[in-house]
Write a protein that holds these residues in place. Structure first.
Motif, short mmCIF file in Angstrom:
data_model
loop_
_atom_site.label_atom_id
_atom_site.label_comp_id
_atom_site.label_asym_id
_atom_site.label_seq_id
_atom_site.Cartn_x
_atom_site.Cartn_y
_atom_site.Cartn_z
N ARG A 182 0.97 -1.16 0.21
CA ARG A 182 -0.11 0.00 0.00
C ARG A 182 0.22 1.72 -0.16
NH1 ARG A 182 -3.29 -3.53 3.36
NH2 ARG A 182 -5.42 -3.46 2.82
N LEU A 183 2.16 1.16 0.37
CA LEU A 183 2.74 2.66 0.57
C LEU A 183 3.43 2.97 -0.51
CD1 LEU A 183 5.38 1.08 3.19
CD2 LEU A 183 3.51 2.97 3.95
N PRO A 184 3.80 2.33 -1.49
CA PRO A 184 3.74 3.47 -3.11
C PRO A 184 1.74 4.53 -3.28
CG PRO A 184 4.20 1.22 -3.65
CD PRO A 184 3.52 1.10 -1.83
N ARG A 185 1.11 3.56 -3.01
CA ARG A 185 -0.44 4.48 -3.81
C ARG A 185 -0.22 5.72 -2.19
NH1 ARG A 185 -6.23 2.30 -3.40
NH2 ARG A 185 -6.85 3.62 -3.16
N LEU A 186 0.12 5.26 -0.96
CA LEU A 186 0.11 6.36 -0.64
C LEU A 186 0.85 7.17 -0.44
CD1 LEU A 186 -1.36 7.01 2.53
CD2 LEU A 186 0.47 5.83 3.73
N ARG A 187 1.77 7.28 -0.94
CA ARG A 187 3.05 8.33 -0.90
C ARG A 187 2.40 8.98 -2.27
NH1 ARG A 187 7.17 4.19 -0.01
NH2 ARG A 187 7.73 4.26 1.75
N ARG A 188 2.33 8.15 -3.43
CA ARG A 188 1.62 9.12 -4.77
C ARG A 188 0.10 10.42 -3.99
NH1 ARG A 188 1.98 4.80 -7.09
NH2 ARG A 188 0.16 4.45 -6.99
N THR A 189 -0.26 9.80 -3.75
CA THR A 189 -1.16 10.28 -3.12
C THR A 189 -1.16 11.65 -2.01
OG1 THR A 189 -2.95 8.63 -2.64
CG2 THR A 189 -3.38 10.52 -1.66
N ILE A 190 -0.25 11.77 -0.87
CA ILE A 190 0.25 12.10 -0.28
C ILE A 190 1.27 13.17 -0.76
CG2 ILE A 190 2.09 12.82 1.90
CD1 ILE A 190 1.45 10.25 2.77
N GLN A 191 1.27 12.75 -1.90
CA GLN A 191 2.02 14.32 -3.49
C GLN A 191 1.41 15.26 -3.74
OE1 GLN A 191 5.69 15.34 -2.83
NE2 GLN A 191 5.24 13.90 -0.84
N GLU A 192 0.44 14.50 -4.16
CA GLU A 192 -0.42 14.71 -5.34
C GLU A 192 -1.70 15.68 -4.61
OE1 GLU A 192 -2.95 11.39 -6.78
OE2 GLU A 192 -1.17 11.74 -8.06
N ASP A 193 -2.12 15.22 -2.82
CA ASP A 193 -2.45 16.24 -1.59
C ASP A 193 -1.83 16.93 -1.57
OD1 ASP A 193 -4.47 14.40 -1.92
OD2 ASP A 193 -4.71 13.35 0.28
N LEU A 194 -1.13 16.90 -1.33
CA LEU A 194 0.51 17.93 -0.82
C LEU A 194 0.05 19.44 -1.51
CD1 LEU A 194 2.96 16.79 1.12
CD2 LEU A 194 1.42 18.73 2.22
N ALA A 195 0.11 19.48 -3.04
CA ALA A 195 0.31 19.72 -4.39
C ALA A 195 -0.22 20.51 -4.56
CB ALA A 195 0.85 19.07 -5.76
N SER A 196 -1.91 20.79 -4.09
CA SER A 196 -3.09 20.61 -4.42
C SER A 196 -3.51 22.22 -3.92
CB SER A 196 -3.75 20.23 -3.54
OG SER A 196 -4.36 19.88 -2.62
N ARG A 197 -4.60 22.92 -4.50
CA ARG A 197 -4.64 24.37 -3.30
C ARG A 197 -5.18 24.74 -2.65
NH1 ARG A 197 -2.69 28.84 -7.23
NH2 ARG A 197 -3.16 29.84 -6.54
N GLY A 198 -5.53 24.96 -1.36
CA GLY A 198 -6.92 25.56 -1.08
C GLY A 198 -6.18 24.98 0.97
#
Length: 77
Positions: free
Chosen positions: A47-63
């Motif tokens: 599960r870690l690779p998907r979790l890391r991708r999701t975290i990076q995407e969420d950190l890059a989001s606005r707001g």
């Protein structure tokens, strides 16, 4: 998967190269033979690779969204 409380003050399960694969060790350095525990470790690793991708995407989001705040908390730990 059931969550279990972790003791962050002590070492956890270790991993050592063994032949073509890996062997897992208890905090005492003994070989880990409990198949349920090994499967839980491997399930988390899958599960870690998907979790890391999701975290990076969420950190890059606005707001200041809930997802971005949680990603910040997870990434700074």
């Amino acid at each position: 998967m059931r969550l279990r409380r972790a003791d962050l003050g002590s070492p956890g399960i270790g991993r050592r190269r063994r032949g073509r694969g890996f062997g897992y060790l208890t905090p005492d350095g003994e070989p880990l033979k409990d198949e349920e525990t090994i499967e839980r470790v491997l399930a988390l690793a899958r599960r870690l690779p998907r979790l890391r991708r999701t975290i990076q995407e969420d950190l890059a989001s606005r707001g200041l969204t809930r997802e971005r705040v949680l990603a910040g908390a997870l990434s700074s730990g």
